[in-house]
Motif scaffolding. Structure first.
Motif, PDB file in Angstrom:
ATOM      1  N   PRO A  18       0.832  -1.203   0.000  1.00 24.33           N
ATOM      2  CA  PRO A  18       0.000   0.000   0.000  1.00 24.33           C
ATOM      3  C   PRO A  18       0.867   1.254   0.000  1.00 24.33           C
ATOM      4  N   THR A  19       0.309   2.342  -0.520  1.00 26.41           N
ATOM      5  CA  THR A  19       1.020   3.618  -0.412  1.00 26.41           C
ATOM      6  C   THR A  19       1.162   3.925   1.077  1.00 26.41           C
ATOM      7  N   VAL A  20       0.046   4.167   1.768  1.00 25.24           N
ATOM      8  CA  VAL A  20       0.005   4.297   3.224  1.00 25.24           C
ATOM      9  C   VAL A  20      -1.335   3.718   3.669  1.00 25.24           C
ATOM     10  N   LEU A  21      -1.319   2.846   4.661  1.00 26.69           N
ATOM     11  CA  LEU A  21      -2.566   2.320   5.222  1.00 26.69           C
ATOM     12  C   LEU A  21      -3.164   3.353   6.171  1.00 26.69           C
ATOM     13  N   ASP A  22      -4.460   3.553   6.058  1.00 25.94           N
ATOM     14  CA  ASP A  22      -5.157   4.511   6.912  1.00 25.94           C
ATOM     15  C   ASP A  22      -5.443   3.854   8.261  1.00 25.94           C
ATOM     16  N   THR A  23      -4.496   3.990   9.172  1.00 24.07           N
ATOM     17  CA  THR A  23      -4.646   3.436  10.518  1.00 24.07           C
ATOM     18  C   THR A  23      -4.492   4.563  11.535  1.00 24.07           C
ATOM     19  N   GLU A  24      -4.949   4.320  12.721  1.00 25.59           N
ATOM     20  CA  GLU A  24      -4.834   5.319  13.784  1.00 25.59           C
ATOM     21  C   GLU A  24      -3.366   5.693  14.027  1.00 25.59           C
ATOM     22  N   ALA A  25      -2.507   4.693  14.058  1.00 27.73           N
ATOM     23  CA  ALA A  25      -1.081   4.948  14.294  1.00 27.73           C
ATOM     24  C   ALA A  25      -0.483   5.812  13.183  1.00 27.73           C
ATOM     25  N   ASN A  26      -0.849   5.558  11.926  1.00 25.03           N
ATOM     26  CA  ASN A  26      -0.328   6.375  10.830  1.00 25.03           C
ATOM     27  C   ASN A  26      -0.859   7.801  10.896  1.00 25.03           C
ATOM     28  N   ARG A  27      -2.129   7.964  11.252  1.00 22.54           N
ATOM     29  CA  ARG A  27      -2.686   9.315  11.372  1.00 22.54           C
ATOM     30  C   ARG A  27      -1.979  10.103  12.474  1.00 22.54           C
ATOM     31  N   GLU A  28      -1.631   9.426  13.569  1.00 23.13           N
ATOM     32  CA  GLU A  28      -0.915  10.087  14.665  1.00 23.13           C
ATOM     33  C   GLU A  28       0.511  10.447  14.264  1.00 23.13           C
ATOM     34  N   ALA A  29       1.108   9.661  13.381  1.00 24.74           N
ATOM     35  CA  ALA A  29       2.503   9.872  12.992  1.00 24.74           C
ATOM     36  C   ALA A  29       2.671  10.965  11.930  1.00 24.74           C
ATOM     37  N   PHE A  30       1.594  11.288  11.195  1.00 28.84           N
ATOM     38  CA  PHE A  30       1.685  12.293  10.141  1.00 28.84           C
ATOM     39  C   PHE A  30       1.163  13.632  10.638  1.00 28.84           C
ATOM     40  N   PRO A  31       1.568  14.717   9.989  1.00 26.07           N
ATOM     41  CA  PRO A  31       1.081  16.052  10.385  1.00 26.07           C
ATOM     42  C   PRO A  31      -0.446  16.131  10.276  1.00 26.07           C
ATOM     43  N   PRO A  32      -1.078  16.975  11.090  1.00 25.68           N
ATOM     44  CA  PRO A  32      -2.549  17.079  11.108  1.00 25.68           C
ATOM     45  C   PRO A  32      -3.161  17.512   9.770  1.00 25.68           C
ATOM     46  N   ASP A  33      -2.416  18.248   8.938  1.00 24.08           N
ATOM     47  CA  ASP A  33      -2.975  18.725   7.665  1.00 24.08           C
ATOM     48  C   ASP A  33      -2.798  17.720   6.519  1.00 24.08           C
ATOM     49  N   THR A  34      -2.441  16.483   6.822  1.00 27.09           N
ATOM     50  CA  THR A  34      -2.233  15.446   5.809  1.00 27.09           C
ATOM     51  C   THR A  34      -3.553  15.102   5.110  1.00 27.09           C
ATOM     52  N   ASP A  35      -3.486  14.880   3.801  1.00 26.81           N
ATOM     53  CA  ASP A  35      -4.666  14.484   3.012  1.00 26.81           C
ATOM     54  C   ASP A  35      -4.819  12.966   3.101  1.00 26.81           C
ATOM     55  N   TYR A  36      -5.757  12.522   3.907  1.00 28.96           N
ATOM     56  CA  TYR A  36      -5.965  11.079   4.119  1.00 28.96           C
ATOM     57  C   TYR A  36      -6.694  10.416   2.953  1.00 28.96           C
ATOM     58  N   SER A  37      -7.226  11.174   2.037  1.00 31.27           N
ATOM     59  CA  SER A  37      -7.979  10.583   0.923  1.00 31.27           C
ATOM     60  C   SER A  37      -7.088   9.750   0.004  1.00 31.27           C
ATOM     61  N   GLU A  38      -5.788   9.949   0.083  1.00 30.98           N
ATOM     62  CA  GLU A  38      -4.856   9.173  -0.747  1.00 30.98           C
ATOM     63  C   GLU A  38      -4.391   7.888  -0.053  1.00 30.98           C
ATOM     64  N   TRP A  39      -4.857   7.647   1.162  1.00 31.82           N
ATOM     65  CA  TRP A  39      -4.416   6.487   1.929  1.00 31.82           C
ATOM     66  C   TRP A  39      -5.325   5.294   1.667  1.00 31.82           C
TER      67      TRP A  39
END
Length: 93
Positions: free
Chosen positions: A36-57
């Protein structure tokens, strides 16, 4: 006669295993990697900046659904050893 038949079958199985280099039960197994490019998981969301576009995950449920389809319909299963790229569908977050 039964003993001779059993010995013959056992010898045939051993010969097949040696020729193939793996146990016969592995014929129904597939080993592949999902990339996967990036899996949309809680841990990944916490590790990335708050303004990250999650629609690509990639959604874990989408990966699970695809793997489930491979189990239900083996003819759709990728070949063993495949590397499968997983990317998000447009508009899904």
């Amino acid at each position: 006669a039964t003993t001779g038949l059993a010995v013959g079958n056992k010898a045939r199985r051993k010969r097949n295993v040696r020729q193939r280099g793996r146990p016969l039960y592995l014929d129904d197994m597939t080993a592949c990697a999902i990339l996967p490019t990036v899996l949309d998981t809680e841990a990944n969301r916490e590790a990335f900046p708050p303004d990250t576009d999650y629609s690509e995950w990639v959604q874990p449920s989408d990966v699970a659904r695809e793997v489930g389809m491979w189990i239900e319909r083996p003819h759709l299963r990728p070949h063993s050893g495949s590397l499968i790229k997983a990317s998000a569908k447009k508009g899904r977050a």
